[in-house]
Enzyme design. Structure first.
Site, PDB file in Angstrom:
ATOM      1  N   ASP A  44      49.090  84.701  76.792  1.00 50.52           N
ATOM      2  CA  ASP A  44      48.498  83.046  77.504  1.00 50.52           C
ATOM      3  C   ASP A  44      48.667  82.429  76.106  1.00 50.52           C
ATOM      4  O   ASP A  44      48.586  82.572  74.808  1.00 50.52           O
ATOM      5  CB  ASP A  44      46.712  83.229  77.297  1.00 50.52           C
ATOM      6  CG  ASP A  44      45.886  82.745  77.396  1.00 50.52           C
ATOM      7  OD1 ASP A  44      46.075  81.268  77.937  1.00 50.52           O
ATOM      8  OD2 ASP A  44      45.402  82.885  76.535  1.00 50.52           O
TER       9      ASP A  44
ATOM     10  N   ASP B  43      45.959  79.743  74.590  1.00 50.68           N
ATOM     11  CA  ASP B  43      44.614  79.575  73.108  1.00 50.68           C
ATOM     12  C   ASP B  43      43.966  80.707  73.362  1.00 50.68           C
ATOM     13  O   ASP B  43      43.363  81.939  74.206  1.00 50.68           O
ATOM     14  CB  ASP B  43      43.672  78.292  73.947  1.00 50.68           C
ATOM     15  CG  ASP B  43      44.743  76.415  73.489  1.00 50.68           C
ATOM     16  OD1 ASP B  43      45.066  77.207  72.898  1.00 50.68           O
ATOM     17  OD2 ASP B  43      44.757  76.648  74.580  1.00 50.68           O
TER      18      ASP B  43
HETATM   19 MG   LIG Z   1      43.168  81.421  76.404  1.00 47.30          MG
END
Ligand SMILES: [Mg+2]
Ligand SMILES: [Zn+2]
Length: 180
Positions: free
Chosen positions: A11, A13
């Site tokens: 992922d 962020d």
């Molecule tokens: Mg995230």
């Protein structure tokens, strides 16, 4: 012997870079401590590095895909300075009401990556700071890793039951997994 390779789905962020609410400014891209090194270790261990990111800010009209591309170019440059490169990046630009098949926890981005790069999803890892990341892992039979950076610490109570491993950050998670 299978020619399919395992992937490390990461992922963006809150997992690879510091969580900034709806980041659209490339100047705001900040790698989390040890994240680049962790990616390099995963690559050395044979994992294809695939970033998978939900960017509903596009659907919400906060920014466009060109802005996302500028953020990713900055991220790529920061990683290159640390001597590592992502093999692929997949972005879901949709919102929760768009009925797409790619917004995590739906598996569309991982399935596309598997087709594009010949991946063995069952031997793959998914790293994220939200339950949606772990749901993606569950949907494709991959190992689900929750990191406590980003939203992770706040989501731990609800997300941890979906996780195979919970770690303080990506670096700690990778140390644990590659030692095992
Ligand atoms: Mg995230
Ligand atoms: Zn989507």
């Amino acid at each position: 012997m299978s020619a399919l390779r395992p992937a490390a789905f990461v992922d963006r962020d809150g997992t690879l870079i510091v969580e900034k609410n709806y980041l659209a400014d490339p100047a705001g891209v900040e790698l989390l401590p040890g994240a680049a090194e962790a990616l390099a270790a995963l690559k050395r261990a044979g994992y294809v590095l695939v970033m998978v990111t939900n960017q509903s800010g596009v659907a919400r009209g906060y920014f466009d895909m060109e802005a996302v591309a500028r953020v990713h170019a900055r991220l790529d440059a920061l990683l290159a300075a640390e001597g590592v490169a992502l093999d692929a990046t997949y972005t879901c630009p949709h919102g929760p009401d768009d009925a797409c098949d790619c917004r995590k926890p739906l598996p569309g981005m991982a399935l596309a990556a598997a087709r594009d790069h010949g991946l063995d999803l069952g031997r793959s890892l998914v790293f994220g700071d939200k339950a949606a990341d772990l749901g993606l892992a569950r949907a494709v039979g991959a190992t689900a890793v929750l990191v406590r950076t980003g939203h992770g610490a706040r989501e731990e109570a609800t997300a941890a039951p979906l996780a195979d491993l919970v770690a303080d950050d990506l670096a700690a998670a990778v140390r644990t997994l590659l030692k095992a």
